[in-house]
Design an enzyme around this catalytic site. Structure first.
Site, PDB file in Angstrom:
ATOM      1  N   HIS A  23      -2.731 -25.129  84.847  1.00  0.00           N
ATOM      2  CA  HIS A  23      -3.063 -23.750  84.368  1.00  0.00           C
ATOM      3  C   HIS A  23      -4.171 -22.871  85.330  1.00  0.00           C
ATOM      4  CE1 HIS A  23      -4.596 -20.769  80.788  1.00  0.00           C
ATOM      5  NE2 HIS A  23      -3.546 -20.460  81.199  1.00  0.00           N
ATOM      6  N   HIS A  65      -7.552 -13.137  85.841  1.00  0.00           N
ATOM      7  CA  HIS A  65      -7.325 -13.200  84.561  1.00  0.00           C
ATOM      8  C   HIS A  65      -7.403 -12.259  83.732  1.00  0.00           C
ATOM      9  CE1 HIS A  65      -7.292 -14.215  80.289  1.00  0.00           C
ATOM     10  NE2 HIS A  65      -6.033 -15.080  80.469  1.00  0.00           N
TER      11      HIS A  65
HETATM   12  O1  G3P Z   1       1.165 -18.351  81.333  1.00  0.00           O
HETATM   13  C1  G3P Z   1       0.777 -19.117  80.278  1.00  0.00           C
HETATM   14  C2  G3P Z   1      -0.685 -18.666  79.774  1.00  0.00           C
HETATM   15  O2  G3P Z   1      -1.544 -18.708  81.256  1.00  0.00           O
HETATM   16  C3  G3P Z   1      -0.869 -17.365  78.967  1.00  0.00           C
HETATM   17  O3  G3P Z   1      -2.217 -16.993  78.515  1.00  0.00           O
HETATM   18  O4  G3P Z   1      -4.215 -15.829  78.550  1.00  0.00           O
HETATM   19  O5  G3P Z   1      -4.295 -18.275  79.967  1.00  0.00           O
HETATM   20  O6  G3P Z   1      -3.098 -16.131  80.736  1.00  0.00           O
HETATM   21  P1  G3P Z   1      -3.552 -16.918  79.606  1.00  0.00           P
HETATM   22 MG    MG Z   2      -2.118 -16.766  82.625  1.00  0.00          MG
END
Ligand code: G3P
Ligand code: MG
Length: 252
Positions: A23, A65
Site C-alpha cells: 500500500h 494521497h
Molecule cells: O486503493 C486502496 C486504498 O489505497 C484506498 O484507500 O485512502 O488508502 O487511498 P486510500
Molecule cells: Mg490508495
C-alpha cells in the site's frame, strides 16, 4: 515466465498480479507514495505496489494521497491549485523522518519506470480532487498508455467518472472499482465501467459479498489488510489479492 507457480497460473488465467500488494509503496515504513517507499517495499520482496495518482494545475500526474499538501509535504494548500514546477520542489520525506529528507513527489512516469525496470506490477488509484475526476482519469490513462516500458497495471478509483474517462482514453487498461461498502448498484456500476475487479474495504468482504462478486466473474481484492486473522479470513474467502501496509510482516 514467473518462477512463482501461483503467479504463473494467475498470469495464464489473464490475471498477472501477485497476491500481496504494498500500500502506497511501503505502507508506513517509508514516506508514502515516494520512490523511497517503493524501494523499501521492493526490498521487502513486494512485486506489486498500490499508489495514489493525482493532477497538478497544469496536468502533471504525480503521487499524493491527500487533496492538500500539509500532511506529507512541506507545502501548503490544495495540490491541484499548484503547477508542477512548484510541487516538484517540495520535500515529501522529512515528515516521515530524517533519513528521508529531500525525497520528492514522484511523477507517475517515474514510478512506472521504477516498476518496469524491476518486473513489478502497479495498482494506480486515481485520486481526483473534488470536481476533477474526468480530467484526472483521462490524464492518468494517457500517461500509462504512453509508458516507454509497459508493465502490468491495475487502474482503480472510488470515482466512477475517473474510471469512465480512463476507459474512454485507453480502453485496454485493466480496471477495478474501489468500494468502501457494497452499496446498492455496485455490480451494475462495475459492469458499466468494464471493471474486471472490485477492490473493497476488508470489512465489506463476507461470505455473501465474496460469492456475489465471484459469481459475477470479478476478481476480488481487499484494502488495507494489516492483521493476521483478517488476512487468513480473506484468504479463506478466496480473494485474489490483499493490499497491506505491513510489508515487513506479510511476506509475499
Ligand atoms: O486503493 C486502496 C486504498 O489505497 C484506498 O484507500 O485512502 O488508502 O487511498 P486510500
Ligand atoms: Mg490508495
Amino acid at each position: 515466465m514467473s518462477a512463482d507457480p501461483r503467479r504463473a497460473a494467475a498470469a495464464a488465467a489473464g490475471w498477472p498480479y501477485p497476491f500481496w500488494i504494498a500500500h502506497r509503496g511501503a505502507g508506513r515504513l517509508g514516506p508514502e507514495n515516494t520512490l523511497a517507499a517503493f524501494a523499501i517495499g521492493h526490498a521487502c520482496g513486494y512485486r506489486m505496489f498500490e499508489c495514489d495518482a493525482r493532477l497538478s494545475a497544469d496536468g502533471e500526474v504525480f503521487l499524493l494521497h491527500d487533496d492538500r499538501l500539509e500532511r506529507t509535504t512541506n507545502g501548503t494548500g490544495d495540490a491541484v491549485s499548484q503547477p508542477w514546477s512548484a510541487l516538484a520542489g517540495l520535500d515529501a520525506g522529512a515528515w516521515h523522518g530524517e533519513a528521508f529528507v529531500g525525497e520528492r513527489l514522484p511523477r507517475l512516469a517515474e514510478v512506472i519506470d521504477f516498476c518496469a525496470a524491476r518486473g513489478c506490477s502497479l495498482n494506480v488509484e486515481i485520486k481526483p480532487a473534488p470536481g476533477d475526476a474526468a480530467r484526472n482519469g483521462r490524464r492518468v490513462a494517457e500517461v500509462l498508455a504512453a509508458a516507454r516500458h509497459p508493465l502490468p497495471v491495475l487502474l482503480s478509483s472510488f470515482a466512477p467518472a475517473a474510471l469512465a474517462a480512463a476507459a474512454e482514453t485507453a480502453p485496454g487498461l485493466t480496471r477495478g472499482l474501489l468500494l468502501e461498502t457494497f452499496s446498492a448498484g455496485w455490480m451494475d456500476e462495475a459492469r458499466r465501467l468494464g471493471c474486471v475487479a472490485v477492490i473493497a474495504a476488508c470489512a465489506a468482504w463476507t461470505t455473501a459479498t465474496a460469492a456475489q462478486a465471484g459469481a459475477a466473474g470479478l476478481r476480488r481484492l481487499a484494502y488495507t489488510v494489516n492483521d493476521d486473522a483478517e488476512a487468513e479470513r480473506l484468504r479463506a474467502l478466496g480473494l485474489d489479492g490483499l493490499i497491506t501496509d505491513r510489508v515487513d510482516h506479510f511476506r509475499p
